[in-house]
Design an enzyme around this catalytic site. Sequence first.
Site, mmCIF file in Angstrom:
data_model
loop_
_atom_site.group_PDB
_atom_site.id
_atom_site.type_symbol
_atom_site.label_atom_id
_atom_site.label_comp_id
_atom_site.label_asym_id
_atom_site.label_seq_id
_atom_site.Cartn_x
_atom_site.Cartn_y
_atom_site.Cartn_z
ATOM 1 C CB ILE A 51 43.932 -40.696 86.447
ATOM 2 C CG1 ILE A 51 44.964 -40.065 87.384
ATOM 3 C CG2 ILE A 51 42.680 -39.825 86.325
ATOM 4 C CD1 ILE A 51 45.465 -38.707 86.936
ATOM 5 C CG HIS A 52 40.000 -43.881 82.202
ATOM 6 N ND1 HIS A 52 39.615 -45.120 81.747
ATOM 7 C CD2 HIS A 52 39.021 -43.016 81.829
ATOM 8 C CE1 HIS A 52 38.455 -45.010 81.110
ATOM 9 N NE2 HIS A 52 38.079 -43.765 81.144
ATOM 10 C CB CYS A 53 42.396 -47.724 86.304
ATOM 11 S SG CYS A 53 43.405 -48.014 84.843
ATOM 12 C CB ALA A 54 41.246 -44.629 90.279
ATOM 13 N NE ARG A 101 36.579 -45.639 83.805
ATOM 14 C CZ ARG A 101 35.799 -44.652 83.401
ATOM 15 N NH1 ARG A 101 34.817 -44.886 82.537
ATOM 16 N NH2 ARG A 101 35.966 -43.429 83.870
#
Length: 364
Positions: free
Chosen positions: A353-356, A96
């Site tokens: 999750i969003h960061c990945a 991200r």
Amino acid sequence: MSDFTLRRLAEWTPHRRVILAWPGLEGILKDYPDILAKATQEVSNLAAAIAQFEPVTVVVGAERIEEAEAYFAEVDAPFDLKTQRVEGAELDVWTRDFAPVFAIKESPGGDRGLVGLDYNFNGWGGKYPTPTIVDFAKKFLKEAKYERIETSIVTEGGALEVDGDGTLLVTESSIVNDNRNPGKSRQEIEDELIRTLGVEKVIWIPGRPGLDSTDCHIDALARFARPGVIVLSKANEVKPTDWTVVYEETLEILSSATDAKGRPFEIIEIEEPDEDLFDPPPKDVQGVKGIEEDRAVRSYVNYFLPAGGVILPQFGDPAHDAAAIRTAQRVFGDERRILPVLIEQLPILGGGIHCATQEIPLSP
């Protein structure tokens, strides 16, 4: 004056593909094989979950590519799940932030195309730079044959939350900061965000510099579920710290704000899990990025929105995990299938999750 305009699409628009990354053997986890294995498995689980909805590419360092190819060859998913080799050691998992931010470029004649914005990633303000991730956006765009758009500021994808309808949320601490943009005023930075993301209004949340490695990214704090609707991570601390203050400030600002179209926000809170349910990190791994100095990122709003789905983090707190699922079902209704994914190591390493993930929108 530019002869084209740019616009970042909201995450809920259709995607061509999603980029994730396996951690490199020579990275921050080199001396901690158990943590490396667990982080790798959680990224792999996440890739398999997203591939239930849309295509996925997992970028992998050359030293692990054969291992990754063998692993994903055994994963059964309805959508394409492939690996892509990356040269260079010390690959991190937070695509991200270090992958390109994709946008639509439109020329005066009406021609439209997909381009990659390069926000000059510098390792989260110089904290954890490696050549592999600092140069990733430029190399990925060249290899994938997307036009690269240079920008005049330093930031990360996790710092930028758009509603696709003219509004941007961002924390001041993560971008108006000398570790990224020394000498630049907030107005100068806002002007470049408006130019590159195609937004009309920027809503600034104070945040706090130094609270974590990202300096308080917006994507673990407040997210758009759709235009006019914000999901807010509600702090849950026995002894309130700056994190609770950040939450309270964010709630106060958003409660009185309007979006680019003049609409007040509907704010839906999701309380974070109980911190006393989680053991402190063992002493022999303290000092690894995200373990010693940073609080684990256990935010349910750090979800990802593939086509027709919500990849929702779960942390091992049964009551709060279940409540988050119920809230997500209420927020997204029948439009999206909720797919919960348990993550335990990634939060300790400073993300979720969003960061990945980083999505590549469908070309216009």
